[in-house]
Design an enzyme around this catalytic site. Structure first.
Site, mmCIF file in Angstrom:
data_model
loop_
_atom_site.group_PDB
_atom_site.id
_atom_site.type_symbol
_atom_site.label_atom_id
_atom_site.label_comp_id
_atom_site.label_asym_id
_atom_site.label_seq_id
_atom_site.Cartn_x
_atom_site.Cartn_y
_atom_site.Cartn_z
ATOM 1 C CG ASN A 1 38.763 44.028 40.701
ATOM 2 O OD1 ASN A 1 38.581 42.719 40.367
ATOM 3 N ND2 ASN A 1 40.074 44.425 40.709
ATOM 4 N NE ARG B 1 42.476 55.535 54.154
ATOM 5 C CZ ARG B 1 43.253 56.653 54.299
ATOM 6 N NH1 ARG B 1 43.906 56.762 55.633
ATOM 7 N NH2 ARG B 1 43.007 57.703 53.741
ATOM 8 C CG HIS C 1 46.600 40.076 47.495
ATOM 9 N ND1 HIS C 1 46.964 41.396 47.991
ATOM 10 C CD2 HIS C 1 47.704 39.229 47.275
ATOM 11 C CE1 HIS C 1 48.308 41.470 47.856
ATOM 12 N NE2 HIS C 1 48.879 40.254 47.474
HETATM 13 C C1 GRF Z 1 43.551 44.823 42.095
HETATM 14 O O1 GRF Z 1 44.657 44.226 41.609
HETATM 15 C C2 GRF Z 1 43.234 44.195 43.560
HETATM 16 O O2 GRF Z 1 43.450 42.797 43.366
HETATM 17 C C3 GRF Z 1 44.118 44.843 44.418
HETATM 18 O O3 GRF Z 1 44.060 46.265 44.050
HETATM 19 C C4 GRF Z 1 43.795 46.304 42.628
HETATM 20 C C5 GRF Z 1 42.525 47.156 42.455
HETATM 21 O O4 GRF Z 1 42.576 47.482 41.061
HETATM 22 N N1 GRF Z 1 43.618 44.704 45.644
HETATM 23 P P1 GRF Z 1 41.087 48.099 40.804
HETATM 24 O O5 GRF Z 1 41.147 49.481 41.488
HETATM 25 O O6 GRF Z 1 40.154 47.285 40.812
HETATM 26 O O7 GRF Z 1 41.473 48.329 39.121
#
Ligand code: GRF
Length: 188
Positions: free
Chosen positions: A14, A84, A102
């Site tokens: 992300n 965290r 999420h």
């Molecule tokens: C994602 O699925 C997000 O929704 C959750 O943690 C994951 C992080 O994935 N909070 P990345 O590190 O961005 O690949």
């Protein structure tokens, strides 16, 4: 241009989707020295800051984060797999200026491993939630949800890939919308 920081602990897909879609200077904050997200930041030329938590009060680590963000004029904090919880002081400081994503349709399946738990419970609908952050874990006002229906017999891996694909489409868009509103003075 309004500046942002991404806080991430893990893979960083992300972070990459957001950082690659915005050109203004940004910052990555990471609490794990071995997190793959640090390599992604290096490849993208994004400044990365490691923040140490063990052996000190959580508020001390958060004060370091806030100081670094303020020094760079950051106005939006984007949580992307940051493992965290924050103190009340940090949440208050960034109220209305901190987003989280999420991989489930909150309030269903908060916490970790949400997609697998939802899949094993027999759910047919999966999706994502982008929300503002308050003191709870995966609570706070919902900004956007997107969902899809699992195909008959579709394996977990495919459902996971579709959830993450939705994240990578929508998180950069919502972040951009917030940054534009902040820059235009339309967000208190
Ligand atoms: C994602 O699925 C997000 O929704 C959750 O943690 C994951 C992080 O994935 N909070 P990345 O590190 O961005 O690949």
């Amino acid at each position: 241009m309004a500046r942002f920081a991404v806080l991430a602990s893990g893979s960083g897909s992300n972070f990459q989707a957001i950082a690659a879609s915005r050109h203004e200077s940004s910052l990555l904050v990471c609490d794990r020295k071995a997190a793959p997200v640090l390599e992604r930041a290096a490849k993208l030329g994004v400044e990365a800051l490691y923040v140490k938590y063990p052996g000190r009060e959580r508020a001390e680590a958060e004060a370091e984060i806030t100081a670094a963000l303020e020094a760079r004029g950051v106005e939006l904090v984007i949580l992307a797999g940051y493992m965290r919880l924050f103190t009340e002081g940090f949440v208050e400081r960034w109220k209305g200026r901190m987003l989280n994503i999420h991989p489930a349709l909150l309030p269903a399946w908060p916490g970790t491993d949400s997609i697998r738990r939802s899949f094993e419970a027999g759910d047919e609908r999966f999706g994502i939630t982008i929300h503002e952050v308050d003191r709870g874990m995966d609570t706070g006002p919902v900004v956007l949800q997107r969902s899809f229906r699992k195909e008959p017999g579709e394996p977990l891996e495919s459902v996971e890939a579709r959830v993450h694909a939705l994240e990578h489409i929508w998180y950069p868009r919502i972040a951009a919308g917030f940054l534009d509103e902040i820059e235009g003075g339309r967000r208190a």
